[in-house]
Design an enzyme around this catalytic site. Structure first.
Site, PDB file in Angstrom:
ATOM      1  N   ASP A  99       4.899  29.205   1.667  1.00  0.00           N
ATOM      2  CA  ASP A  99       4.085  28.019   1.464  1.00  0.00           C
ATOM      3  C   ASP A  99       4.015  27.272   2.796  1.00  0.00           C
ATOM      4  O   ASP A  99       4.801  27.546   3.713  1.00  0.00           O
ATOM      5  CB  ASP A  99       4.746  27.157   0.372  1.00  0.00           C
TER       6      ASP A  99
ATOM      7  N   THR B 189       3.287  23.382   3.151  1.00  0.00           N
ATOM      8  CA  THR B 189       3.810  22.025   3.082  1.00  0.00           C
ATOM      9  C   THR B 189       5.240  21.998   2.550  1.00  0.00           C
ATOM     10  O   THR B 189       5.512  22.486   1.462  1.00  0.00           O
ATOM     11  CB  THR B 189       2.914  21.156   2.182  1.00  0.00           C
TER      12      THR B 189
ATOM     13  N   ASP C 182       8.740  25.267  -1.883  1.00  0.00           N
ATOM     14  CA  ASP C 182       9.553  24.107  -2.248  1.00  0.00           C
ATOM     15  C   ASP C 182       8.963  23.287  -3.386  1.00  0.00           C
ATOM     16  O   ASP C 182       9.597  22.360  -3.877  1.00  0.00           O
ATOM     17  CB  ASP C 182       9.744  23.192  -1.036  1.00  0.00           C
TER      18      ASP C 182
END
Length: 845
Positions: A531, A533, A732
């Site tokens: 990912d 961000t 996250d």
């Protein structure tokens, strides 16, 4: 047809295999059983009721089956177990008076009539395994107030509500039995250690200089004490003998086959030699008579129990990812009716309902805005921290958060149709699709056991035919010696010991590793999906640049103006301005006439000056002209995916601020390290293509996918796995949960959401990607260490087998000394422990 069941009663991979094979024996059934989640997925072309499946399982062991159903709101419910009558389960009749003793054990031969036992210790008369009386349906009737005066409170007895006086209503609830497997095994381990230590001291203490043990305990008493202390160890570890017996009956040979066979042989040999030493030839006797194997039996069983406790500890950790996801969904909503507004439960919403969503509330279902506008925090879906401004007609998603203003929406998707419900289902399915690993020790034992049995049989007959007198005694003793020396003490400890040390080493380096499978798979990764961000970047917006276009204002002046203005703002970006002021030790100034222009920016009076901070639309409102040169400069920043806000005093632009999600310092080095190892890195983000490309270019990532939804990440991982790739996923956010669960290894940031952490197998406690190369290196080290341990667990014993069989006797007249056999067993265990501890000194780069 596809059904999912919860299976209770499994404690090891052997149980899983037994349950899966038993279910697959039912006509028309294709079953897959997952030990970690205690779930069975069953595909069938015709209806097969739970009763049929439960009967089949109970005939193989105390395995309880409960169907898992998905309700309309997307949540799951575990149905209570089916009730099976005694006639359905047993061919023979259970004696009268025993049917009410559910869960107890009885002898199928009825040796002692209707006597029952608390545990399956075997019939004390005939020795047969005891059968368990099937447990009654696990249900309980409770009573509640229909007006819910005291919420969800229930009462044990019928009667009237103590508050409103209405008659209580009965309902049946399912009582889930507490899983005590780990706690029970810890108790057994404490008992085993307590009795094994004195056995070990009594036996091996005689080898110490001066023989201090024999000076305190005479030899003829020593052996009887060893037997006395070994009996409790055998008792608490009896399950290993049961598993060994079952493995031989089904010829599904595994580690327990070898442990049970060798331990039983050593125990039998020692007991016979203790009470009837005259049966054995003098060649097998030492200075003080026969050497016994009580300490070897106790140590073997205790070491295996240590490994089983480690495994039970891993299985006892309940994966709460689904529970965390369910928390995201609100429980009620505000329904707009002809008579006003009223609160209703989420389950009562139907398509077409008008719902009001107030500031700070979660959006109850998927739909579109009918009246008003708002900034919506969609980080749950996209992973991006920047709120999205939504206008009339725009789509909104259940579980996302309304930041600042009230609006009315029309419900379009409810219950299991919502995107949040689909994410929950994706996490569920991805977790079930994982096949458990085949343990290396079991694989070795599968081939090693038959060889040992054949050598044992051959030894017996060769000595019986060609051996010296007494032929039968030599044949019996040497055959037993083969079984004893073939049982590797350290086999049950070889894998768990390395895993335990490896997990500890990982924790020292900021890696929280949740199960052993990770350490086997991590070194095989060839693709990393990451990912953006919060994984590659900090995950929060910060001021990257502040530019003054006026000679009157310095950068520090602009920081004071913008930070002061933002101290009253609830916008997520406001914190970045205030943080910048703190970094530069700039005091904030009181403001007046603060106004939030939704979708444009903010305004207010600072030091008697009308200051505006926002986009081009706000500049147009305040009649501030943007020059061509300034516009071109700003567009260059925006082309790299950054957010730019203009700063104006009255109708004059005095500067602009560039806001970006800063790339973590460790990301660049970690990505380069992984690429150098031949791992293909792919970035998949919910952000726009411009920002995605800018981050990918800066980090040297060649492949990326932008504007991806949770299912897009999941499908990309499935596509790569179908091509044979071993895929790791690093993320996250809540939106990463399905992909983390589907990947061969899910890697979450310790700074991320609880849902992501619970859906992953590795958590990087510091939230830095440089932990991934460390995890791969640790995996390689641990797997090499396990293979070395298995070598040590087998090598001494493998060399000893031909000697035990008597290969040296025809030439040298030598038979295997029991003392040498005992030393071989002990040394293999010491070698395994010492080799495992070497992992502590390895360096992870």
């Amino acid at each position: 047809m596809k059904k999912i069941y919860k299976v209770s009663g499994m404690t090891c991979n052997g149980c899983r295999t037994k349950v899966e094979n038993t279910l697959n024996e039912v006509h028309g059934i294709e079953a897959t059983v997952i030990l970690e989640t205690e779930e069975a997925t069953i595909n069938t072309s015709h209806e097969v009721d739970t009763l049929t499946l439960q009967k089949a399982l109970l005939q193989k062991g105390n395995y309880i089956l409960q169907e898992i159903v998905t309700k309309e709101d997307g949540t799951q419910e575990i149905l209570p177990p089916v009730e099976i009558s005694k006639e359905d389960l047993y061919q023979q009749e259970i004696p009268e008076g025993m049917a009410d003793k559910a869960g107890k054990y009885f002898c199928p031969m009825l040796c002692e009539g209707d006597k029952v036992y608390d545990t399956n210790v075997g019939c004390p008369v005939c020795g047969m395994n005891l059968e368990q009386i099937p447990a009654a349906k696990i249900e309980k009737t409770v009573y509640y107030c229909p007006m819910l005066c005291e919420g969800d409170k229930t009462y044990e007895e019928p009667g009237d509500c103590p508050k409103c006086g209405m008659a209580l209503v009965a309902k049946t609830i399912s009582i889930q039995p507490e899983d005590t497997t780990y706690a029970d095994m810890v108790k057994k381990l404490k008992i085993a250690i307590a009795f094994t230590l004195p056995v070990f001291v009594l036996s091996m203490g005689t080898m110490l200089p001066g023989d201090p043990v024999r000076q305190v305990v005479p030899h003829h008493i020593n052996n009887y004490l060893q037997l006395l202390f070994t009996i409790p160890v055998v008792y608490v570890c009896w399950m290993f003998f049961s598993r060994a017996w079952i493995s031989f009956k089904t010829w599904n040979l595994n580690m327990f086959s070898l442990i049970g066979l060798g331990s039983a042989a050593g125990l039998l040999f020692s007991v016979v030699a203790l009470f009837f030493p005259e049966l054995f030839p003098d060649d097998f006797k030492g200075e003080h008579g026969m050497h016994l194997y009580f300490e070897s039996v106790a140590v073997i069983l205790t070491l295996v129990l240590v490994g089983q406790v480690m495994e039970a500890k891993a299985h006892s950790r309940t994966n709460t990812a689904i529970k965390e996801l369910l928390k995201l969904s609100p429980t009620e909503a505000t329904l707009i009716t002809a008579h006003g507004e009223e609160k209703i439960q989420i389950e009562a919403i139907v398509k077409g309902d008008k719902l009001r969503v107030k500031p700070g509330e979660k959006i109850p279902v998927d739909g579109q805005i009918a009246e008003g506008e708002a900034s919506i925090d969609e980080s749950m879906i996209t992973g991006e921290p920047m709120p999205v401004h939504k206008l009339k007609g725009d789509k909104v998603v259940a579980g996302t958060i309304n930041s600042n203003s009230s609006f009315v929406m029309i419900a379009e998707k409810v219950g299991s149709e919502t995107l949040l419900a689909q994410i929950i289902e994706m996490v569920n399915n991805a977790g079930r699709s994982r096949a458990p690993i085949q343990k290396l020790a079991d694989t070795v034992a599968k081939y090693f056991v038959p060889v040992v049995v054949l050598v044992c049989i051959a030894t017996f007959f060769i000595w019986k035919i060609y051996g010296p007198e007494p032929k039968l005694a030599y044949a019996f003793v040497n055959a037993l010696a083969v079984l004893i020396i073939a049982c590797p003490c350290a086999l049950g400890l070889a894998t768990p010991m390395s895993i335990m040390v490896g997990i500890g080493k990982g924790a020292q380096n900021g890696l929280l590793i949740k199960n052993a499978e990770v350490l086997e798979t991590a070194n095989k990764i060839d693709v990393l999906i990451t990912d953006k961000t919060g994984t590659l970047t900090e995950g929060k917006p910060s001021i990257a640049k502040l530019v003054s276009t006026s000679t009157t204002y310095s950068v520090e002046n602009l920081v004071e103006l913008t930070a002061s203005l933002n101290q009253n703002s609830e916008h997520p970006l406001a914190l970045s301005f205030i943080q910048k002021a703190k970094e530069l030790n700039i005091a904030l100034t009181p403001i007046k006439m603060f106004a939030n222009q939704t979708g444009k920016g903010i305004q207010g009076v600072v030091n008697k000056k009308r200051i505006s901070v926002g986009n081009a639309a706000l500049m147009k409102d305040v009649q501030a002209t943007i020059s061509d040169a300034l516009s071109k400069e700003v567009q260059q920043e925006q082309a790299t995916g950054k957010t730019v806000s203009y700063i104006a005093e009255d109708n004059q632009i005095i500067g602009y601020v560039v806001i970006a999600d800063k790339i973590k310092e460790s990301s660049r080095q970690a990505i380069q390290h992984l690429m150098n190892q031949g791992i293909d890195v792919v970035m998949i983000t919910g952000d726009n293509p411009l920002t995605a490309k800018a981050v990918a270019d800066e980090l040297g990532i060649k492949h990326f996918i932008a504007e991806a939804m949770p299912q897009d990440k999941l499908n990309e991982i499935k596509r790569l796995q179908e091509k044979g790739h071993i895929v790791a996923m690093a993320g996250d956010g809540i939106n990463d949960a399905p992909a983390l669960a589907q990947a061969n290894i899910g890697i979450s940031m310790g700074t991320g959401t609880d849902v992501a952490i619970e859906s992953s197998e590795i958590t990087l406690l510091k939230g830095e990607l440089d932990g991934i190369p460390k995890a791969i290196q640790l995996s390689k080290n641990v797997m090499n260490n396990i293979k070395q341990n298995l070598f040590f667990a087998f090598i001494y014993n493998s060399v000893g087998i031909p000697i035990a069989a008597g290969i040296l006797y025809p030439v040298f007249g030598i038979v295997l000394s029991p003392m040498i056999a005992a030393l071989a067993m002990s040394f293999s265990s010491v070698s395994v422990i010492a080799n495992s501890l070497r992992l502590k000194n390895t360096k992870l780069s």
